[in-house]
Design a protein around this motif. Sequence first.
Motif, PDB file in Angstrom:
ATOM      1  N   VAL A 272       1.056  -1.181  -0.127  1.00 11.91           N
ATOM      2  CA  VAL A 272       0.164   0.154  -0.029  1.00 11.91           C
ATOM      3  C   VAL A 272       0.957   1.340   0.190  1.00 11.91           C
ATOM      4  CG1 VAL A 272      -1.690   1.373   1.135  1.00 11.91           C
ATOM      5  CG2 VAL A 272      -2.042  -1.123   1.221  1.00 11.91           C
ATOM      6  N   VAL A 273       0.622   2.273  -0.954  1.00 10.30           N
ATOM      7  CA  VAL A 273       1.511   3.364  -1.072  1.00 10.30           C
ATOM      8  C   VAL A 273       0.897   4.336  -0.374  1.00 10.30           C
ATOM      9  CG1 VAL A 273       2.051   5.130  -2.582  1.00 10.30           C
ATOM     10  CG2 VAL A 273       2.218   2.758  -3.351  1.00 10.30           C
ATOM     11  N   SER A 274      -0.664   4.580  -0.380  1.00  8.71           N
ATOM     12  CA  SER A 274      -1.295   5.590   0.495  1.00  8.71           C
ATOM     13  C   SER A 274      -2.630   5.368   0.709  1.00  8.71           C
ATOM     14  CB  SER A 274      -1.219   7.009  -0.324  1.00  8.71           C
ATOM     15  OG  SER A 274      -1.790   6.875  -1.671  1.00  8.71           O
ATOM     16  N   VAL A 275      -3.272   5.917   1.574  1.00  7.04           N
ATOM     17  CA  VAL A 275      -4.724   5.629   1.882  1.00  7.04           C
ATOM     18  C   VAL A 275      -5.209   7.099   2.253  1.00  7.04           C
ATOM     19  CG1 VAL A 275      -6.584   4.520   3.445  1.00  7.04           C
ATOM     20  CG2 VAL A 275      -4.309   3.362   2.849  1.00  7.04           C
ATOM     21  N   ASP A 276      -6.205   7.403   1.892  1.00 14.36           N
ATOM     22  CA  ASP A 276      -7.038   8.768   1.988  1.00 14.36           C
ATOM     23  C   ASP A 276      -8.339   8.579   2.005  1.00 14.36           C
ATOM     24  OD1 ASP A 276      -4.434  10.519   1.748  1.00 14.36           O
ATOM     25  OD2 ASP A 276      -4.478   9.910  -0.437  1.00 14.36           O
TER      26      ASP A 276
ATOM     27  N   TRP B 161     -12.596   5.164   1.195  1.00 13.84           N
ATOM     28  CA  TRP B 161     -11.256   5.262   1.168  1.00 13.84           C
ATOM     29  C   TRP B 161     -10.558   5.395  -0.063  1.00 13.84           C
ATOM     30  CZ3 TRP B 161     -14.200   3.394   4.776  1.00 13.84           C
ATOM     31  CH2 TRP B 161     -13.832   3.761   6.108  1.00 13.84           C
ATOM     32  N   HIS B 162      -9.627   6.000  -0.623  1.00 10.02           N
ATOM     33  CA  HIS B 162      -8.895   6.024  -1.701  1.00 10.02           C
ATOM     34  C   HIS B 162      -7.618   5.356  -1.483  1.00 10.02           C
ATOM     35  CE1 HIS B 162      -6.373   7.733  -5.092  1.00 10.02           C
ATOM     36  NE2 HIS B 162      -7.443   7.422  -5.629  1.00 10.02           N
ATOM     37  N   VAL B 163      -7.343   4.447  -2.120  1.00  7.53           N
ATOM     38  CA  VAL B 163      -6.227   3.311  -1.680  1.00  7.53           C
ATOM     39  C   VAL B 163      -5.311   3.370  -3.059  1.00  7.53           C
ATOM     40  CG1 VAL B 163      -5.305   1.144  -1.059  1.00  7.53           C
ATOM     41  CG2 VAL B 163      -7.531   2.189  -0.013  1.00  7.53           C
TER      42      VAL B 163
ATOM     43  N   SER C 221       0.956  -0.633  -4.775  1.00  6.85           N
ATOM     44  CA  SER C 221       1.983  -0.623  -5.678  1.00  6.85           C
ATOM     45  C   SER C 221       2.093  -2.212  -6.257  1.00  6.85           C
ATOM     46  CB  SER C 221       3.292  -0.267  -5.380  1.00  6.85           C
ATOM     47  OG  SER C 221       4.435  -0.472  -5.999  1.00  6.85           O
TER      48      SER C 221
ATOM     49  N   HIS D 100       1.519   1.808 -10.017  1.00  3.57           N
ATOM     50  CA  HIS D 100       0.620   2.117  -9.020  1.00  3.57           C
ATOM     51  C   HIS D 100      -1.031   2.103  -9.422  1.00  3.57           C
ATOM     52  CE1 HIS D 100       3.830   4.474  -6.644  1.00  3.57           C
ATOM     53  NE2 HIS D 100       4.131   3.225  -6.772  1.00  3.57           N
TER      54      HIS D 100
ATOM     55  N   ALA E 261      -3.191   0.256   5.430  1.00  3.74           N
ATOM     56  CA  ALA E 261      -1.997   1.381   5.998  1.00  3.74           C
ATOM     57  C   ALA E 261      -1.089   1.639   5.042  1.00  3.74           C
ATOM     58  CB  ALA E 261      -1.951   1.463   7.320  1.00  3.74           C
ATOM     59  N   PRO E 262      -0.217   2.757   5.059  1.00  5.44           N
ATOM     60  CA  PRO E 262       0.669   2.682   3.912  1.00  5.44           C
ATOM     61  C   PRO E 262       1.846   1.671   4.363  1.00  5.44           C
ATOM     62  CG  PRO E 262      -0.077   4.804   4.443  1.00  5.44           C
ATOM     63  CD  PRO E 262      -0.787   3.852   5.344  1.00  5.44           C
TER      64      PRO E 262
END
Length: 207
Positions: A111-115, A121-123, A126, A162, A181-182
């Motif tokens: 996981v690169v990012s979670v917003d 959730w925008h996930v 990679s 990604h 989580a990242p």
Amino acid sequence: MFTGIITEVGRIRAIATKGDTRVTIACAMDPAKIAIGASIACSGVCLTVVDRGGAPGDSWFAVDVSGETIRRTAPAQWHEHAALNLEPALKLGDELGGHIVTGHVDAVGHVVSVDRIGGSWHVVVSAPQELAPYIAAKGSITVDGVSLTVNDLADQADGSCHFMLNIIPHTAEVTTLGTLAPGREVNLEIDVLARYLKRMQSLAAAS
């Protein structure tokens, strides 16, 4: 065969290593309906039931996990108390609500990012270079056993890619994806149709 539609989240109760690794998973299934030899996908990994017990709502089943399987899957899922997305094998006549999933993990992504955007959730995940050609926007992919749609993707300079996912509140609540989580590693399985299309393309280019 599976669909990527999770029926419940189980939790590893015990792990014992004698040759292969015996993993006991607590769940809410009716043990009378869990057949010895049946297949259950555990966070995207197809495993064979070798024992079961308990009562409906408070049951368990055991699987043997080879060293090769452990090496090729996300390591964080193989420890006591780890939560696992569970899906019994598809039965003839069952609704195919997700997409065709084999339960064979192709690679481990991270996981690169979670917003948080609105209630979802925008996930961003990679995927390694060897999987990148099989991932397409609006195509299907399985992440930790969950059937998801790729919203968009961005190829990276090193050949990896990604890809972006939207996890709705319901999916976050009934699977382990709500805890992403990242940096977390996840099991990835590409769409089986993409696999065949890539093979056909390779043969056509060689002829």
